[in-house]
Motif scaffolding. Structure first.
Motif, PDB file in Angstrom:
ATOM      1  N   LEU A  41       0.888  -1.073   0.042  1.00  0.00           N
ATOM      2  CA  LEU A  41       0.033  -0.047  -0.001  1.00  0.00           C
ATOM      3  C   LEU A  41       1.000   1.233  -0.007  1.00  0.00           C
ATOM      4  CD1 LEU A  41      -2.545  -1.281   2.734  1.00  0.00           C
ATOM      5  CD2 LEU A  41      -3.030  -0.907   0.282  1.00  0.00           C
ATOM      6  N   GLY A  42       2.089   1.225   0.217  1.00  0.00           N
ATOM      7  CA  GLY A  42       3.030   2.321   0.812  1.00  0.00           C
ATOM      8  C   GLY A  42       4.297   1.948   1.111  1.00  0.00           C
ATOM      9  N   THR A  43       5.203   2.788   0.935  1.00  0.00           N
ATOM     10  CA  THR A  43       6.376   2.637   1.449  1.00  0.00           C
ATOM     11  C   THR A  43       7.020   4.102   2.319  1.00  0.00           C
ATOM     12  OG1 THR A  43       7.420   3.110  -0.466  1.00  0.00           O
ATOM     13  CG2 THR A  43       7.616   0.937   0.304  1.00  0.00           C
ATOM     14  N   GLY A  44       7.722   3.799   3.163  1.00  0.00           N
ATOM     15  CA  GLY A  44       8.090   5.248   3.763  1.00  0.00           C
ATOM     16  C   GLY A  44       9.864   4.905   3.910  1.00  0.00           C
ATOM     17  N   ARG A  45      10.260   5.781   4.920  1.00  0.00           N
ATOM     18  CA  ARG A  45      11.544   5.509   5.226  1.00  0.00           C
ATOM     19  C   ARG A  45      12.204   4.540   6.055  1.00  0.00           C
ATOM     20  NH1 ARG A  45      12.555  10.952   8.176  1.00  0.00           N
ATOM     21  NH2 ARG A  45      10.320  10.567   8.167  1.00  0.00           N
ATOM     22  N   PHE A  46      11.047   4.304   6.971  1.00  0.00           N
ATOM     23  CA  PHE A  46      11.373   3.116   8.025  1.00  0.00           C
ATOM     24  C   PHE A  46      10.800   1.751   7.629  1.00  0.00           C
ATOM     25  CE2 PHE A  46      10.916   7.326   9.789  1.00  0.00           C
ATOM     26  CZ  PHE A  46      12.326   7.706  10.128  1.00  0.00           C
ATOM     27  N   ILE A  65      -7.130  -5.853   6.244  1.00  0.00           N
ATOM     28  CA  ILE A  65      -6.206  -5.144   7.301  1.00  0.00           C
ATOM     29  C   ILE A  65      -5.134  -4.655   6.530  1.00  0.00           C
ATOM     30  CG2 ILE A  65      -6.992  -5.842   9.688  1.00  0.00           C
ATOM     31  CD1 ILE A  65      -4.198  -7.668   8.498  1.00  0.00           C
ATOM     32  N   ALA A  66      -4.317  -3.841   7.194  1.00  0.00           N
ATOM     33  CA  ALA A  66      -3.005  -3.047   6.921  1.00  0.00           C
ATOM     34  C   ALA A  66      -1.966  -3.567   7.771  1.00  0.00           C
ATOM     35  CB  ALA A  66      -3.217  -1.428   6.796  1.00  0.00           C
ATOM     36  N   ILE A  67      -0.990  -4.092   7.324  1.00  0.00           N
ATOM     37  CA  ILE A  67       0.067  -4.500   8.135  1.00  0.00           C
ATOM     38  C   ILE A  67       1.503  -3.624   7.848  1.00  0.00           C
ATOM     39  CG2 ILE A  67       1.619  -6.463   9.068  1.00  0.00           C
ATOM     40  CD1 ILE A  67      -0.205  -8.430   7.813  1.00  0.00           C
ATOM     41  N   LYS A  68       1.790  -3.108   9.045  1.00  0.00           N
ATOM     42  CA  LYS A  68       2.909  -2.161   9.031  1.00  0.00           C
ATOM     43  C   LYS A  68       4.273  -2.919   9.339  1.00  0.00           C
ATOM     44  CE  LYS A  68       4.771   2.352   9.566  1.00  0.00           C
ATOM     45  NZ  LYS A  68       4.483   3.867   9.717  1.00  0.00           N
ATOM     46  N   PHE A  69       5.202  -3.227   8.200  1.00  0.00           N
ATOM     47  CA  PHE A  69       6.441  -3.842   8.410  1.00  0.00           C
ATOM     48  C   PHE A  69       7.620  -2.916   8.926  1.00  0.00           C
ATOM     49  CE2 PHE A  69       3.754  -6.714   5.913  1.00  0.00           C
ATOM     50  CZ  PHE A  69       3.961  -7.866   6.648  1.00  0.00           C
ATOM     51  N   GLN A 121      -3.175  -2.692  11.318  1.00  0.00           N
ATOM     52  CA  GLN A 121      -3.952  -1.610  11.438  1.00  0.00           C
ATOM     53  C   GLN A 121      -5.265  -1.726  10.546  1.00  0.00           C
ATOM     54  OE1 GLN A 121      -1.100   1.533  10.339  1.00  0.00           O
ATOM     55  NE2 GLN A 121      -1.044   2.299  12.438  1.00  0.00           N
ATOM     56  N   GLU A 122      -6.259  -0.765  10.796  1.00  0.00           N
ATOM     57  CA  GLU A 122      -7.288  -0.960  10.011  1.00  0.00           C
ATOM     58  C   GLU A 122      -6.814  -0.491   8.706  1.00  0.00           C
ATOM     59  OE1 GLU A 122     -10.274   2.219  10.498  1.00  0.00           O
ATOM     60  OE2 GLU A 122      -8.686   3.388  11.674  1.00  0.00           O
ATOM     61  N   PHE A 123      -7.591  -1.046   7.625  1.00  0.00           N
ATOM     62  CA  PHE A 123      -7.320  -0.869   6.246  1.00  0.00           C
ATOM     63  C   PHE A 123      -8.132   0.389   5.821  1.00  0.00           C
ATOM     64  CE2 PHE A 123      -8.598  -1.755   1.832  1.00  0.00           C
ATOM     65  CZ  PHE A 123      -7.482  -1.272   1.123  1.00  0.00           C
ATOM     66  N   CYS A 124      -7.132   1.222   4.898  1.00  0.00           N
ATOM     67  CA  CYS A 124      -7.885   2.564   4.439  1.00  0.00           C
ATOM     68  C   CYS A 124      -8.108   2.244   3.041  1.00  0.00           C
ATOM     69  CB  CYS A 124      -7.292   3.709   4.503  1.00  0.00           C
ATOM     70  SG  CYS A 124      -7.887   5.142   3.534  1.00  0.00           S
ATOM     71  N   PRO A 125      -9.579   1.939   2.643  1.00  0.00           N
ATOM     72  CA  PRO A 125      -9.666   1.532   1.224  1.00  0.00           C
ATOM     73  C   PRO A 125      -9.539   2.675   0.202  1.00  0.00           C
ATOM     74  CG  PRO A 125     -11.819   1.742   2.507  1.00  0.00           C
ATOM     75  CD  PRO A 125     -10.495   2.159   3.477  1.00  0.00           C
ATOM     76  N   ARG A 158       5.057  15.531  14.075  1.00  0.00           N
ATOM     77  CA  ARG A 158       6.482  15.617  13.630  1.00  0.00           C
ATOM     78  C   ARG A 158       6.368  15.056  12.110  1.00  0.00           C
ATOM     79  NH1 ARG A 158      10.741  13.278  16.189  1.00  0.00           N
ATOM     80  NH2 ARG A 158      12.323  14.675  15.161  1.00  0.00           N
ATOM     81  N   ASN A 159       5.549  14.673  11.721  1.00  0.00           N
ATOM     82  CA  ASN A 159       5.682  14.114  10.238  1.00  0.00           C
ATOM     83  C   ASN A 159       4.279  14.412   9.714  1.00  0.00           C
ATOM     84  OD1 ASN A 159       6.884  12.985   8.040  1.00  0.00           O
ATOM     85  ND2 ASN A 159       6.694  10.852   8.624  1.00  0.00           N
ATOM     86  N   LEU A 160       3.587  15.468   9.869  1.00  0.00           N
ATOM     87  CA  LEU A 160       2.436  15.736   9.039  1.00  0.00           C
ATOM     88  C   LEU A 160       2.789  16.025   7.775  1.00  0.00           C
ATOM     89  CD1 LEU A 160       0.682  17.714  11.854  1.00  0.00           C
ATOM     90  CD2 LEU A 160      -0.172  15.605  10.885  1.00  0.00           C
ATOM     91  N   LYS A 161       1.974  15.225   6.906  1.00  0.00           N
ATOM     92  CA  LYS A 161       2.016  15.542   5.421  1.00  0.00           C
ATOM     93  C   LYS A 161       0.811  14.965   4.791  1.00  0.00           C
ATOM     94  CE  LYS A 161       5.504  11.877   5.158  1.00  0.00           C
ATOM     95  NZ  LYS A 161       6.897  11.611   4.288  1.00  0.00           N
ATOM     96  N   ALA A 162       0.570  15.385   3.520  1.00  0.00           N
ATOM     97  CA  ALA A 162      -0.699  14.753   3.012  1.00  0.00           C
ATOM     98  C   ALA A 162      -0.752  13.315   2.851  1.00  0.00           C
ATOM     99  CB  ALA A 162      -0.560  15.529   1.351  1.00  0.00           C
ATOM    100  N   GLU A 163       0.530  12.689   2.685  1.00  0.00           N
ATOM    101  CA  GLU A 163       0.787  11.186   2.540  1.00  0.00           C
ATOM    102  C   GLU A 163      -0.013  10.259   4.016  1.00  0.00           C
ATOM    103  OE1 GLU A 163       2.722  13.408   1.703  1.00  0.00           O
ATOM    104  OE2 GLU A 163       4.127  12.814   0.332  1.00  0.00           O
ATOM    105  N   ASN A 164       0.258  11.278   4.896  1.00  0.00           N
ATOM    106  CA  ASN A 164      -0.357  10.595   6.355  1.00  0.00           C
ATOM    107  C   ASN A 164      -1.507  10.951   6.690  1.00  0.00           C
ATOM    108  OD1 ASN A 164       2.188   9.351   6.643  1.00  0.00           O
ATOM    109  ND2 ASN A 164       3.455  10.803   7.802  1.00  0.00           N
ATOM    110  N   ILE A 165      -2.340  11.527   5.983  1.00  0.00           N
ATOM    111  CA  ILE A 165      -3.919  11.763   6.088  1.00  0.00           C
ATOM    112  C   ILE A 165      -4.589  10.774   5.218  1.00  0.00           C
ATOM    113  CG2 ILE A 165      -5.495  13.508   6.049  1.00  0.00           C
ATOM    114  CD1 ILE A 165      -3.348  15.842   6.714  1.00  0.00           C
ATOM    115  N   THR A 194      -2.400   9.243  10.300  1.00  0.00           N
ATOM    116  CA  THR A 194      -1.502   8.038  10.722  1.00  0.00           C
ATOM    117  C   THR A 194      -0.045   8.333  10.863  1.00  0.00           C
ATOM    118  OG1 THR A 194      -1.179   5.893   9.847  1.00  0.00           O
ATOM    119  CG2 THR A 194      -1.147   7.509   8.129  1.00  0.00           C
ATOM    120  N   ASP A 195       0.792   7.315  10.910  1.00  0.00           N
ATOM    121  CA  ASP A 195       2.034   7.364  11.098  1.00  0.00           C
ATOM    122  C   ASP A 195       3.006   8.032  12.250  1.00  0.00           C
ATOM    123  OD1 ASP A 195       4.894   7.283  10.661  1.00  0.00           O
ATOM    124  OD2 ASP A 195       4.933   8.172   8.549  1.00  0.00           O
ATOM    125  N   PHE A 196       2.846   7.502  13.308  1.00  0.00           N
ATOM    126  CA  PHE A 196       3.452   8.227  14.416  1.00  0.00           C
ATOM    127  C   PHE A 196       4.784   7.637  14.686  1.00  0.00           C
ATOM    128  CE2 PHE A 196      -0.865   7.701  14.388  1.00  0.00           C
ATOM    129  CZ  PHE A 196      -1.591   9.169  14.516  1.00  0.00           C
TER     130      PHE A 196
END
Ligand SMILES: Nc1ncnc2c1ncn2[C@@H]1O[C@H](COP(=O)(O)OP(=O)(O)OP(=O)(O)O)[C@@H](O)[C@H]1O
Length: 476
Positions: free
Chosen positions: A135-140, A155-159, A206-210, A253-260, A274-276
């Motif tokens: 669904l997405g990738t980030g720095r971490f 569901i969404a799994i954050k790895f 996490q819950e999945f955002c469709p 500290r990481n508010l951006k359009a990708e995290n809404i 999302t993304d804390f």
């Protein structure tokens, strides 16, 4: 772990005696009661349970769907869910589970997140989930869509890949995500920290955002922006979440359009933050990372790698100012908040009154919206508004200047001409009544002005008549 041992660990990392369970429960309830639109919950309700009960009916294909059934057989539904949730580590509802949930939330108070009250459980991913597309990738890490095999819930799994990810960082992010979950505008994180059985990654669920992130929603508008009404809806949700975090002395500290995340198809009625991963307590000292993005405040753009920074709520406020501009205009105001970047330099010059000309890109905004920019995108971070100030402004005020139609000037002229004709006709027939009745005597300048007005209005009337004749001749 025995209660005594638990207390010892808390004391070790907190430097002070741990709260008693009853106190922390009370504190947690108070926090929850502050949440906007959340009615006070009674002591036996899990904070996560209520929203999930109503939301999950759509997500559980097997769950009773109708509101009537849900209400009338609530206990039964809960019993079913409890079973499902326990398996996918969603907090369950029995008293016993309630206690576990409260204890886990206390783990937020473990300062560095390096020790966890609960073990990180090993899970054979393939046995429990069907893992699907990314669904997405980030720095971490990365997020994948998955289906929980037993319940069929998506569901969404954050790895978090190992060994790159420190366990302490993973635990901290999980703790903040889980602790903040009860807020209706924050992504739901289900209970449990895991690592894959082959030791390649930590993960949580996490819950999945469709639908999409705000970034994708804005990009789909082709640089038109999502409009004032939708921006207001997005911000009502986001600011409610951020106000909640700031009240808890936490900075995202990481508010951006990708995290809404936008959950609904078209009306922006369900929006969550999302993304804390970078969330920290106010006044924590952190090291600055090397990368700069569009959302970074001026003070961050002036910082060098590894320089120490003290965490402050005002960095979130700056990012919100940028997101506001992005929603309204469909693009960013600048690449980097540094005077080396011309668009930012122009803004700063106007802000410091060194240049009276407002940068063109801000022209469509109303006075109140400009005030919001001045109070969020200011390098003087002490002058920045709070999330509450922002929320009030965005809820109450008009954000764009009213737009004139291209032909509006013409109609205004005709209207003025007609009115002024009528007035001059009235004053002629009254024989200068105005002055006789004690009206203000006209000065020389006033007389010249009214003669000029009369001339203009006569000309405009004539022009209007001619254009009408032209139109009717053409129609004939
Ligand atoms: N629950 C979710 N459902 C659907 N998509 C999601 C979900 N969570 C995250 N995403 C998508 O995955 C992307 C990356 O997620 P996230 O920001 O949590 O990762 P990250 O590694 O922490 O990223 P960052 O580099 O911003 O720190 C998001 O921008 C979003 O598009």
């Amino acid at each position: 772990m025995t209660p005594e041992r638990t207390r010892e660990v808390f004391q070790m990392f907190n430097g002070k005696p741990t709260r008693r369970k009853s106190e922390s429960g009370h504190h947690h309830r108070m926090v929850l009661n502050q949440l906007q639109n959340h009615p006070p919950r009674n002591s036996t309700q899990s904070p996560q349970r209520q929203p999930r009960l109503s939301e999950s009916s759509a997500e559980f294909p097997n769950a009773p769907g109708s509101a009537l059934r849900r209400n009338s057989t609530e206990t039964h539904v809960f019993a079913n869910r409890t079973h499902i949730h326990r398996d996918i580590n969603v907090p369950a509802c029995s008293n016993e589970d309630e206690r576990v949930s409260t204890t886990r939330r206390n783990s937020l108070f473990v300062k560095r997140g390096s020790v966890t009250m609960e073990p990180i459980k090993k899970v054979d991913l393939e046995e429990v989930y069907t893992v699907n597309k990314q669904l997405g990738t980030g720095r971490f890490g990365f997020i994948k869509l998955a289906e929980h095999k037993q319940s069929k819930q998506r569901i969404a799994i954050k790895f978090f890949p190992r060994p790159q990810t420190k366990q302490a960082d993973f635990v901290r992010e999980y703790n903040y995500s889980f602790f903040l979950s009860p807020h209706q505008n924050i992504i739901d994180t289900y209970e449990g920290m895991f690592q894959s059985s082959d030791d390649t990654a930590f993960f949580f669920v996490q819950e999945f955002c469709p639908r999409a992130s705000l970034r994708e929603a804005v990009e789909a508008t082709n640089q038109a922006g999502i409009g004032e009404a939708n921006t207001k809806k997005v911000f009502a949700a986001v600011l409610s979440a951020i106000e909640f975090m700031h009240d808890e002395n936490l900075v995202h500290r990481n508010l951006k359009a990708e995290n809404i995340l936008i959950f609904d198809a078209n009306d922006y009625s369900k929006v969550k933050v999302t993304d804390f991963g970078l969330t920290r307590k106010v006044d924590t000292t952190v090291k600055y990372l090397e990368y700069v993005n569009n959302y970074h405040a001026a003070e961050l753009c002036d910082t060098v790698v590894n320089e120490k920074l003290v965490v402050n709520k005002s960095t979130d406020i700056w990012a919100l100012g940028i997101i506001f501009f992005y929603c309204m205009k469909g693009k960013f105001p600048w690449q980097k908040a540094s005077i080396m970047c011309k668009p930012y330099w122009e803004w700063e010059q106007w802000l410091k009154r060194k240049n009276p000309a407002l940068p063109k890109k801000f022209n469509p905004f109303s006075e109140k919206a400009l005030k919001l920019f001045k109070k969020s995108l200011t390098p003087r971070f002490k002058d920045r508004w709070s999330a509450k100030d922002m929320r009030k402004c965005l809820a109450k005020e008009k954000l764009l200047k009213s737009v004139k139609r291209p032909d509006e000037d013409y109609y205004v002229m005709i209207d003025t001409a007609t009115k002024s004709n009528r007035q001059s006709a009235a004053s002629t027939s009254a024989g200068g009544e105005n002055q006789e009745a004690g009206g203000p005597p006209q000065t020389e300048q006033g007389k010249r002005k009214s003669t000029l007005q009369q001339w203009i209005s006569t000309t405009l009337t004539a022009m209007a008549e001619i254009s009408e004749q032209v139109v009717s001749a053409r129609d004939d």
